[in-house]
Design a protein around this motif. Sequence first.
Motif, PDB file in Angstrom:
ATOM      1  N   LEU A  15       0.921  -1.419  -0.346  1.00  0.00           N
ATOM      2  CA  LEU A  15       0.129   0.111  -0.016  1.00  0.00           C
ATOM      3  C   LEU A  15       0.796   0.764   0.111  1.00  0.00           C
ATOM      4  N   ALA A  16       2.218   1.165   0.417  1.00  0.00           N
ATOM      5  CA  ALA A  16       2.626   2.343   0.473  1.00  0.00           C
ATOM      6  C   ALA A  16       3.715   2.354  -0.594  1.00  0.00           C
ATOM      7  N   GLY A  17       3.784   1.231  -0.905  1.00  0.00           N
ATOM      8  CA  GLY A  17       4.195   1.612  -2.282  1.00  0.00           C
ATOM      9  C   GLY A  17       3.434   2.388  -3.516  1.00  0.00           C
ATOM     10  N   MET A  18       1.843   1.681  -3.482  1.00  0.00           N
ATOM     11  CA  MET A  18       1.328   2.444  -4.383  1.00  0.00           C
ATOM     12  C   MET A  18       0.574   3.709  -3.635  1.00  0.00           C
ATOM     13  N   PHE A  19       1.333   4.006  -2.864  1.00  0.00           N
ATOM     14  CA  PHE A  19       0.989   5.306  -2.966  1.00  0.00           C
ATOM     15  C   PHE A  19       1.865   6.850  -3.173  1.00  0.00           C
ATOM     16  N   ALA A  20       3.246   6.520  -2.615  1.00  0.00           N
ATOM     17  CA  ALA A  20       4.643   6.627  -3.224  1.00  0.00           C
ATOM     18  C   ALA A  20       4.433   7.117  -4.443  1.00  0.00           C
ATOM     19  N   ARG A  21       4.260   6.453  -4.818  1.00  0.00           N
ATOM     20  CA  ARG A  21       3.751   6.010  -6.859  1.00  0.00           C
ATOM     21  C   ARG A  21       2.590   7.345  -7.290  1.00  0.00           C
ATOM     22  N   LYS A  22       1.654   7.328  -6.380  1.00  0.00           N
ATOM     23  CA  LYS A  22       0.767   8.533  -6.842  1.00  0.00           C
ATOM     24  C   LYS A  22       1.949   9.612  -6.598  1.00  0.00           C
ATOM     25  N   VAL A  23       2.408   9.747  -5.184  1.00  0.00           N
ATOM     26  CA  VAL A  23       2.548  10.885  -4.576  1.00  0.00           C
ATOM     27  C   VAL A  23       3.955  10.708  -5.955  1.00  0.00           C
ATOM     28  N   PHE A  24       4.799  10.708  -5.966  1.00  0.00           N
ATOM     29  CA  PHE A  24       5.533  11.049  -7.417  1.00  0.00           C
ATOM     30  C   PHE A  24       4.710  11.282  -8.490  1.00  0.00           C
ATOM     31  N   GLU A  25       3.562  10.909  -9.143  1.00  0.00           N
ATOM     32  CA  GLU A  25       3.288  11.281 -10.386  1.00  0.00           C
ATOM     33  C   GLU A  25       2.461  12.609 -10.144  1.00  0.00           C
ATOM     34  N   LEU A  54      15.122   9.667  -9.207  1.00  0.00           N
ATOM     35  CA  LEU A  54      16.044  10.025  -8.205  1.00  0.00           C
ATOM     36  C   LEU A  54      14.662  10.899  -7.748  1.00  0.00           C
ATOM     37  N   LEU A  55      13.686  11.316  -8.022  1.00  0.00           N
ATOM     38  CA  LEU A  55      12.518  11.284  -7.386  1.00  0.00           C
ATOM     39  C   LEU A  55      12.050  10.612  -6.937  1.00  0.00           C
ATOM     40  N   GLU A  56      11.764   9.801  -7.353  1.00  0.00           N
ATOM     41  CA  GLU A  56      10.805   8.904  -7.183  1.00  0.00           C
ATOM     42  C   GLU A  56      11.313   7.383  -6.342  1.00  0.00           C
ATOM     43  N   GLY A  57      12.479   7.608  -6.235  1.00  0.00           N
ATOM     44  CA  GLY A  57      13.483   7.258  -5.247  1.00  0.00           C
ATOM     45  C   GLY A  57      12.917   7.320  -3.979  1.00  0.00           C
ATOM     46  N   ALA A  58      13.543   8.621  -4.030  1.00  0.00           N
ATOM     47  CA  ALA A  58      13.989   9.695  -2.709  1.00  0.00           C
ATOM     48  C   ALA A  58      11.824   9.491  -2.237  1.00  0.00           C
ATOM     49  N   ILE A  59      11.347   9.314  -3.047  1.00  0.00           N
ATOM     50  CA  ILE A  59       9.948   9.901  -2.326  1.00  0.00           C
ATOM     51  C   ILE A  59       9.060   8.341  -1.963  1.00  0.00           C
ATOM     52  N   PHE A  60       9.948   7.497  -2.735  1.00  0.00           N
ATOM     53  CA  PHE A  60       9.133   5.594  -2.644  1.00  0.00           C
ATOM     54  C   PHE A  60      10.120   5.342  -1.170  1.00  0.00           C
ATOM     55  N   MET A  61      11.356   5.872  -1.003  1.00  0.00           N
ATOM     56  CA  MET A  61      12.143   5.054  -0.043  1.00  0.00           C
ATOM     57  C   MET A  61      10.778   6.233   1.668  1.00  0.00           C
ATOM     58  N   LEU A  62      10.886   7.397   1.508  1.00  0.00           N
ATOM     59  CA  LEU A  62      10.783   8.119   2.840  1.00  0.00           C
ATOM     60  C   LEU A  62       8.968   7.306   3.149  1.00  0.00           C
ATOM     61  N   ILE A  63       8.198   7.468   1.971  1.00  0.00           N
ATOM     62  CA  ILE A  63       7.284   7.025   2.516  1.00  0.00           C
ATOM     63  C   ILE A  63       7.046   5.284   2.501  1.00  0.00           C
ATOM     64  N   ARG A  64       7.962   4.705   2.559  1.00  0.00           N
ATOM     65  CA  ARG A  64       7.882   3.127   2.768  1.00  0.00           C
ATOM     66  C   ARG A  64       8.548   2.852   4.473  1.00  0.00           C
ATOM     67  N   GLY A  65       9.449   4.127   4.336  1.00  0.00           N
ATOM     68  CA  GLY A  65      10.385   3.924   6.313  1.00  0.00           C
ATOM     69  C   GLY A  65       9.463   4.142   6.795  1.00  0.00           C
ATOM     70  N   LEU A  66       8.619   5.888   6.530  1.00  0.00           N
ATOM     71  CA  LEU A  66       7.934   5.803   7.318  1.00  0.00           C
ATOM     72  C   LEU A  66       6.914   4.644   7.773  1.00  0.00           C
ATOM     73  N   VAL A  67       5.771   4.326   6.386  1.00  0.00           N
ATOM     74  CA  VAL A  67       5.169   3.534   6.668  1.00  0.00           C
ATOM     75  C   VAL A  67       5.415   2.235   7.805  1.00  0.00           C
ATOM     76  N   ASP A  68       6.267   1.795   7.406  1.00  0.00           N
ATOM     77  CA  ASP A  68       7.319   0.346   8.085  1.00  0.00           C
ATOM     78  C   ASP A  68       7.081   1.203   9.505  1.00  0.00           C
ATOM     79  N   HIS A  69       8.189   1.826   9.742  1.00  0.00           N
ATOM     80  CA  HIS A  69       8.209   2.412  11.233  1.00  0.00           C
ATOM     81  C   HIS A  69       7.017   2.432  11.992  1.00  0.00           C
ATOM     82  N   GLY A  70       6.094   2.827  11.551  1.00  0.00           N
ATOM     83  CA  GLY A  70       4.717   3.315  12.244  1.00  0.00           C
ATOM     84  C   GLY A  70       3.941   1.903  12.693  1.00  0.00           C
ATOM     85  N   ALA A  71       4.038   1.143  10.985  1.00  0.00           N
ATOM     86  CA  ALA A  71       3.435  -0.510  11.553  1.00  0.00           C
ATOM     87  C   ALA A  71       4.651  -1.044  12.741  1.00  0.00           C
TER      88      ALA A  71
END
Length: 90
Positions: A15-25, A54-71
């Motif tokens: 879910l974080a990956g799909m959300f990150a993709r939308k944020v990037f787009e 670069l932007l896509e990777g940064a957004i993905f890692m930020l969102i994925r890291g925040l979601v993982d830690h929050g979980a």
Amino acid sequence: MTVLFRPMGLVLGLLAGMFARKVFEKSWSAARDEEAPSPEQENLEMRTLIPALLLEGAIFMLIRGLVDHGARVAFRNYTGAWPGEDGSKN
């Protein structure tokens, strides 16, 4: 306890990956009035592709890291056990 966390972590990661993709787009479309480039496109300049990746990777890692830690924090609050490394130095 890690075994119990894995399915939840997997679903939240997807879910974080799909959300990150939308944020990037949305971010790319706001910065440039065009769709984000894809590495699969045949006629694509590197000066456009590299910043996009670069932007896509940064957004993905930020969102994925925040979601993982929050979980993990939510899992600890619910079960009392931290699913993963505790961060202590041996």
